[in-house]
Enzyme design. Sequence first.
Site, PDB file in Angstrom:
ATOM      1  N   SER A   1     -13.327 -10.931  66.428  1.00 30.76           N
ATOM      2  CA  SER A   1     -12.625  -9.622  65.441  1.00 30.76           C
ATOM      3  C   SER A   1     -12.410 -10.392  63.720  1.00 30.76           C
ATOM      4  CB  SER A   1     -11.168  -9.041  65.725  1.00 30.76           C
ATOM      5  OG  SER A   1     -10.308  -9.997  66.174  1.00 30.76           O
TER       6      SER A   1
ATOM      7  N   HIS B   1      -4.994 -12.242  63.881  1.00 27.68           N
ATOM      8  CA  HIS B   1      -5.532 -11.248  62.775  1.00 27.68           C
ATOM      9  C   HIS B   1      -4.739 -11.322  61.624  1.00 27.68           C
ATOM     10  CE1 HIS B   1      -7.358  -7.864  65.519  1.00 27.68           C
ATOM     11  NE2 HIS B   1      -8.052  -8.915  65.212  1.00 27.68           N
TER      12      HIS B   1
ATOM     13  N   ASP C   1      -4.509  -2.528  63.466  1.00 32.42           N
ATOM     14  CA  ASP C   1      -4.102  -2.994  64.808  1.00 32.42           C
ATOM     15  C   ASP C   1      -3.302  -1.960  65.641  1.00 32.42           C
ATOM     16  OD1 ASP C   1      -5.560  -4.867  64.316  1.00 32.42           O
ATOM     17  OD2 ASP C   1      -4.308  -6.464  64.462  1.00 32.42           O
TER      18      ASP C   1
END
Lengths: 172, 230
Positions: free
Chosen positions: A49, A90, A115
Amino acid sequence: MLSSLQNPRQAAAQLMNFGLILSTAFMMWKGLSVISDSPSPIVVVLSGSMEPAFQRGDLLLLWNRNLVSETNVGEIVVYNVKGKDIPIVHRVVRKFGLGPDAKLLTKGDNNAADDTELYARGQDYLARQDIVGSVVGYIPFVGYVTIMLSEHPWMKTAMLGIMGLVVVLQRE
Amino acid sequence: MYSSVVRLQNTFGFFTTVAFVVAAIIAASDLLAPRTPSVGLLKTTNLQVVRGRPHYYSSKKEEYAIIKFSLDADLSSLFTWNTKQLFVYVTAEWPSVGGSGSGQNATNQAVIWDSIITSPSADHLANLGPIAMKKLKRSAAGKSIDPNRGKLSLKNQRPKYQISHPSGKVAEQEDVVLRLHYNVQPWVGILTWNQDADFWKWTTLRNNLSKKFKLPAIKKKVEKKAGASS
């Protein structure tokens, strides 16, 4: 053949040596943990990701102290979500407020949406305490071994077997 | 003794040592490459605040700011042989709503636009369709460093993210600024962001703030004519 089994003194020395290697590795890990103030100062990337920045198997060095400035927008953080045991890497894209009460929102560079869906039920933002550390260093590919081992359990068995054999059969 | 296991161990040990030393030298070489990023222009071109829902099933209504902007920047000096990608992002920043002394929500920061600029060496990793990938690869064929990468020229760019606030209110917010940031992702080594002060051969990103502006009041939703009803 199996000299270590015939000589108990040598067997004991080998056991000590093995224990020393293990405890050194453990101490280095915990030492890094203390220095970076992070429960896991080195993590392996498990998902794509954050591509193209991070691929699966890349090694990340984390830092969890706010010596110069707070954890800010743009930093890549590793965080835990209550009820989920896999940490996520992230980027922070929104921050509302300052200090430990700041509300942080993260997003994977390669994901279309932020998210919010990944957080716990009813949780809209992360707090600083959910964060395990910010990424400061990057080493590609080195962590792929751990992914191989966890995805193919027979490799773990084989590796342990080979290591055991080496320890037993090694003469010196 | 010199058993084959010991030789294998030594060879592997030597290999890892050499690999790590080479990696450390590559990482350190970042410091030798001068970084002189510059911003020519960063300004807002169109401001709008609308009411909307955070997602389809939500009953909560929030205010969203849509900030269009123009940007001229030259970040090409950030690309070296150790650069994997450059992450460029523009944030909107504004002070606390109401300015209460509690310290809560004293500063708000939200990314409104971002872009991943891969180095030619990392083009194959970019998340693109086959045609865009071919085009990207062709744009820097045979070059390890492309001087055109990192030159940004955006005119009246739509934001990628429409920003809100936990309080649900952003309309008529004063003292909002846009700020340009970058994050250099190396092939190996330390990740770097735009630093606040000059650091040896790396100059700080100057002129990366827009003028302060005030978000407008909520725009009344224009009812769209129902097109094809299903």
